[in-house]
Design a protein around this motif. Structure first.
Motif, PDB file in Angstrom:
ATOM      1  N   ILE A 393       0.864  -1.179   0.000  1.00 23.86           N
ATOM      2  CA  ILE A 393       0.000   0.000   0.000  1.00 23.86           C
ATOM      3  C   ILE A 393       0.900   1.230   0.000  1.00 23.86           C
ATOM      4  O   ILE A 393       1.479   1.610   1.022  1.00 23.86           O
ATOM      5  CB  ILE A 393      -0.917  -0.001   1.230  1.00 23.86           C
ATOM      6  N   GLN A 415      -3.524   4.446  -1.104  1.00 20.67           N
ATOM      7  CA  GLN A 415      -4.336   4.671   0.096  1.00 20.67           C
ATOM      8  C   GLN A 415      -4.899   6.077   0.071  1.00 20.67           C
ATOM      9  O   GLN A 415      -4.170   7.044  -0.162  1.00 20.67           O
ATOM     10  CB  GLN A 415      -3.516   4.478   1.372  1.00 20.67           C
ATOM     11  N   TRP A 468      -8.247   4.744   4.458  1.00 16.79           N
ATOM     12  CA  TRP A 468      -7.999   4.851   5.899  1.00 16.79           C
ATOM     13  C   TRP A 468      -9.361   5.161   6.517  1.00 16.79           C
ATOM     14  O   TRP A 468      -9.914   6.227   6.304  1.00 16.79           O
ATOM     15  CB  TRP A 468      -6.993   5.964   6.171  1.00 16.79           C
ATOM     16  N   VAL A 498      -7.818   0.654   6.513  1.00 10.01           N
ATOM     17  CA  VAL A 498      -6.773   0.832   7.515  1.00 10.01           C
ATOM     18  C   VAL A 498      -7.375   1.467   8.767  1.00 10.01           C
ATOM     19  O   VAL A 498      -8.141   2.441   8.682  1.00 10.01           O
ATOM     20  CB  VAL A 498      -5.642   1.726   6.966  1.00 10.01           C
ATOM     21  N   TYR A 534      -6.435  -3.634   8.030  1.00  6.43           N
ATOM     22  CA  TYR A 534      -5.065  -3.388   8.484  1.00  6.43           C
ATOM     23  C   TYR A 534      -5.125  -2.584   9.782  1.00  6.43           C
ATOM     24  O   TYR A 534      -5.497  -1.408   9.769  1.00  6.43           O
ATOM     25  CB  TYR A 534      -4.282  -2.614   7.424  1.00  6.43           C
ATOM     26  N   THR A 596       1.430  -7.365   8.436  1.00  5.00           N
ATOM     27  CA  THR A 596       1.788  -6.207   7.627  1.00  5.00           C
ATOM     28  C   THR A 596       3.010  -5.490   8.178  1.00  5.00           C
ATOM     29  O   THR A 596       3.130  -5.293   9.387  1.00  5.00           O
ATOM     30  CB  THR A 596       0.604  -5.217   7.578  1.00  5.00           C
ATOM     31  N   ARG A 598       5.091  -1.873   8.275  1.00  7.41           N
ATOM     32  CA  ARG A 598       4.790  -0.446   8.119  1.00  7.41           C
ATOM     33  C   ARG A 598       6.119   0.281   8.025  1.00  7.41           C
ATOM     34  O   ARG A 598       6.905   0.280   8.977  1.00  7.41           O
ATOM     35  CB  ARG A 598       3.975   0.075   9.296  1.00  7.41           C
ATOM     36  N   VAL A 637       2.266  -1.327   4.558  1.00  4.98           N
ATOM     37  CA  VAL A 637       1.748   0.039   4.555  1.00  4.98           C
ATOM     38  C   VAL A 637       2.975   0.927   4.447  1.00  4.98           C
ATOM     39  O   VAL A 637       3.734   1.079   5.398  1.00  4.98           O
ATOM     40  CB  VAL A 637       0.947   0.353   5.832  1.00  4.98           C
TER      41      VAL A 637
END
Length: 880
Positions: A393, A415, A468, A498, A534, A596, A598, A637
């Motif tokens: 993402i 996103q 989001w 998210v 997420y 995930t 980040r 992410v």
């Protein structure tokens, strides 16, 4: 005429004698200070994890002292302690000790109080005798004498942010400036001047003083003491930012603002590092804010600037060398070990273009080599391309060279974050007025129809996307009816939603989300079997908070394992190792099918005001991503980090798309040695860590926990040997532990209900509630339970087919006769070459090869010694 010639000669001599840049033989520099030794100027340097060294201005190393116990070394100062006319160095270490080294590098003394303290500041008052003042997180100001003996202890309000000595009130007498915090990044608890003899407050200022309204809102990252207004008394100079805009503010002894500079929105830089100092001979102020260097007059008016927004060469620290009138920039925030000079005698000195050297140049070259080798990699015959795709993402653009790689597939997903302005009266009827709370950072102007139309348009364009959809400030950025409609109109391109920082189990909005939103979202998502949820959480959520009843029902019930993709939220986090171990436990335990990574520019912010941002190198983010991917993180992410240089995350994408970094299935991880199971998790411990903005939580027994010293006020401190992070994962101090070295293999954290699975795997385990351990069902204090942890992880390590010393690592089964070992330099912002030992146990390998360089790795007595380049990674395939 004669005087003019003399002046000209002096100026030309000082210019010709300007020092040359040099690199140290140490690691990432954090602090620098100039000292007088034997009539000459030397520079004392400190490294992130506690090493102190001394160099001549020309770059000759005089001495170096290693860390006694690794922790962030927050401050060093130079002062003649032993009265030999040479300035020694006093250091405040977060390991709880104040060190004093002589000018020759010999330890003169050290001071450690009878309780654990995270020391961060030191200052020396000299009114005929030396008074050394030190402080940290336990609401006490300690006074030491010149021999390091305790003279007095004074109760203070708040956690020490800064202690400085100066002639603030009287040109002939020094006093003490004390600045404390109760919040992790803004405001102050106490700011004032103390009489050094009596410790009484001479003058202080409240948080509500309108003169300092700007300072109250600022994240202050540097403080300097100098006579700014020319009255022969010292003033206090603050450097920082307000909402990402650079700020310089100076106050006199009466707290009148005498200097102010505030940049424009054109100079906004997210998580930019602000450092500055006063240039005494020029009576000017310099500020480095991210990629821009500003020069100001004493009133704060701009004289000149160089660099650019999100520019390069973001330095760790600045110090003035007065004799030759040079400004020294020490280290880079990525972990650099070089020292750079600016000759202040030159016109427009701030425009000098510095050329990167030392450690960060070494890292750049290592990553260029890694990228080149990866672009040329072809899957070996024994490795099958995964049927699963990586899902990133991000709005990052992928290089055309990466696109051509055929060993793996990546889906790039954008996103967006629309805020829905739909009426919430139906939510109020269910959960009360808290449903009306909104995120102050958002503009709730989108209608349901507009958001759904966005999704419909993306579906028509074939553009994969996520929204989001919620945050702890407001879980209802987008309401459930809208989410269901989005999934309906975009079954092929909606990759999910998210959510961030919704950790509070007593928040009626969060409860409503778990009880009402989750079942409906699961039903809607399963219709297209593509979207994920997420969840980004910080602190120790995935190792502890997730085991509270509300979250346990959601994350460990098995009801949502196909749609959950747990992520970290690492802003101001000190305990990333726990979040990693927790998510590996969820994945390997079968509680989720994916997790995930980040990778975002706020990740290096352990304690935000004292964690430098603006890393130019992609290395920390790259290595962090690789470690998580090597334990099963298939999703990412990944936000834009404007400071980082090309090729940036293309290196990570190349590793994925080439197959060098394989998609990891839980049954193929061969580096899990033992497990840590959580039973009846301690809610009080969780709350003390999750309340991370509150610095005033010090307790003497904070270190007596299985997950210890995780609260914000302990940021930078050393980790006790009995602590899980240290005993099991090899984490020595609480700062940026994305890549634990795992000397006994990975030790995942999972609920007690995993005991049958773990036993079936023939893996040993130990049990705690995060605060205390359990032995035969009985509670055991953490400082006694450490031996149980050590015994268990050592037992598990003996059963592993491969064991690694000296790097963060993973071992992944490629086929029945091949294992890929991934070796990562573990220094997040402290990169360095690593001498790694790989031990082969129970099964003798036929060969080992570096799959990128094609070098054969020597195996001798079932052991290989391998060098991992600074800031980089090696991939070794072992054949049986």
């Amino acid at each position: 005429m004669r005087n003019k010639l003399i002046i000209l000669v002096i100026v030309l001599f000082s210019i010709s004698c300007a020092a040359q840049n040099f690199s140290t033989d140490g690691n990432g520099i954090r602090n620098s200070v100039i000292a007088n030794v034997n009539g000459k100027q030397v520079i004392y340097l400190s490294e992130l994890d506690g090493v102190i060294s001394s160099y001549t201005i020309s770059g000759e190393k005089l001495w170096s002292v290693p860390s006694e116990k690794k922790a962030v070394l927050f401050e060093i100062i130079a002062v003649d302690v032993d009265n030999d006319a040479n300035e020694d160095v006093i250091a405040a270490s977060a390991n709880g000790t104040i060190y004093c080294y002589g000018s020759n590098g010999k330890l003169l003394w050290k001071f450690t109080p009878d309780v654990k303290v995270r020391f961060s500041e030191v200052a020396v008052v000299n009114n005929g005798k030396l008074q050394i003042f030190v402080g940290g997180n336990n609401y006490k100001l300690y006074e030491l004498d010149s021999k390091g003996k305790l003279v007095s202890t004074t109760p203070i309000k708040g956690v020490v942010r800064k202690i400085e000595a100066g002639n603030f009130m009287d040109v002939n007498k020094q006093s003490l400036f004390l600045y404390t915090y109760n919040h992790d990044k803004f405001r102050w608890e106490f700011m004032g001047f103390l009489n050094s003899e009596t410790k009484e407050v001479i003058k202080s200022v409240t948080i509500n003083d309108k003169r300092l309204n700007e300072l109250r809102k600022a994240m202050v990252t540097d403080v300097s003491i100098a006579d700014i207004n020319g009255d022969n008394k010292d003033d206090v100079l603050f450097f920082g930012d307000v909402s990402w805009v650079p700020l310089v503010l100076a106050v006199d002894g009466d707290f009148n603002v005498i200097t102010k500079f505030k940049g424009s929105r054109k100079e906004v830089q997210r998580y930019a590092h602000a450092q500055g100092t006063f240039l005494a001979k020029k009576h000017e102020i310099m500020l480095q804010y991210g990629g821009i260097l500003f020069v100001l007059n004493s009133k704060g008016e701009l004289i000149g600037k160089s660099g650019e927004r999100y520019g390069k060469m973001v330095y760790s620290d600045f110090v003035l060398e007065p004799k030759s009138n040079q400004l020294i920039a020490a280290g880079e925030v990525d972990g650099g070990n070089s020292v750079y000079f600016y000759n202040l005698n030159k016109k427009d000195w701030w425009k000098k273009a510095q050329k990167r050297q030392g450690r960060m140049q070494e890292v750049a070259e290592n990553l260029d080599k890694l990228y080149e080798q990866t672009l040329n990699f072809k899957l070996p015959s024994y490795q099958k391309k995964s049927d699963k795709e990586w899902v990133m993402i991000t709005s990052k653009k992928i290089d055309s060279k990466v696109k051509r790689l055929k060993g793996g597939d990546i889906k790039f997903v954008i996103q967006k974050a629309p805020k829905e302005g739909t009426d919430r009266s139906h939510l109020v009827a269910k959960i009360g007025k808290s449903a009306l709370k909104k995120d102050k950072r958002g503009n709730y102007k989108s209608t349901r129809e507009e958001i759904v139309q966005m999704a419909r348009d993306y579906e028509a364009q074939g553009q994969p996307f996520t929204f989001w959809a919620g945050h702890g400030n407001d879980p209802f950025y987008i309401q459930i009816e809208t989410l269901e409609k989005i999934l309906e109109v975009a079954p092929k391109t909606c990759y999910g939603f998210v959510y961030a920082e919704m950790d509070k189990v007593d928040d009626p909005r969060v409860i409503h989300f778990v009880k009402e939103y989750m079942p409906r979202l699961a039903k809607a998502i399963r219709k297209n079997n593509r979207a994920k949820l997420y969840f980004r959480y910080k602190n120790m959520f995935w190792a502890a908070t997730s085991h509270l009843p509300l979250w346990k029902e959601m994350f460990f019930s098995g009801k949502y394992n196909d749609i959950l993709a747990p992520a970290s939220e690492d802003t101001s986090n000190r305990i990333q190792d726990l979040n990693l171990a927790g998510r590996v436990g969820m994945f390997s335990g079968g509680y989720v099918n994916d997790f995930t990574m980040r990778l975002i520019d706020d990740n290096p912010t352990s304690w935000r005001p004292l964690s430098p941002g603006g890393q130019n190198s992609i290395s920390p983010y790259l290595r962090q991503g690789v470690v998580m991917a090597a334990y099963g993180a298939r999703y990412g992410v990944v936000a834009n980090n404007n400071f980082t240089e090309d090729p940036g995350l293309n290196i990570l994408f190349a590793l994925m798309k080439s197959g060098v970094l394989p998609v990891v299935e839980k049954e193929d991880i061969q580096s899990i040695g033992s497990w840590h199971l959580i039973k009846n998790v301690d809610e009080h411990l969780i709350h003390s860590v999750d309340t991370h903005h509150n610095l005033k939580q010090y307790k003497k027994d904070d270190d007596n926990a299985v997950f210890s010293v995780g609260q914000m006020h302990w940021a930078g401190t050393s980790v006790p040997e009995h602590d899980f992070s240290n005993a099991a994962l090899g984490v020595e101090y609480r700062w940026l532990n994305y890549m634990p070295i795992m000397p006994y293999g990975m030790v995942p954290v999972a609920p007690i209900e995993s005991d049958k699975l773990v036993t079936k795997q023939n893996k040993p385990y130990f049990v705690s509630n995060a605060k205390v351990g359990f032995v035969n069902g009985k509670k055991v204090e953490a400082n006694q339970f450490g031996s149980t942890i050590t015994k268990t992880v050592k037992e598990g390590a003996k059963k592993l087919p491969i064991l690694v010393e000296g790097a963060s690592w993973s071992a992944i089964k490629i086929d029945k006769n091949h294992t890929r070992i991934i070796l990562v330099d573990p220094g997040y912002i402290n990169p360095q070459k690593r001498e790694v030992v790989v031990k082969f146990q129970h099964r003798k390998p036929k060969s080992a090869i570096d799959i990128l360089s094609n070098e054969t790795v020597e195996i001798k007595n079932n052991t290989s010694k391998i060098v991992v380049p600074a800031g980089s990674i090696r991939f070794i395939d072992v054949a049986y």
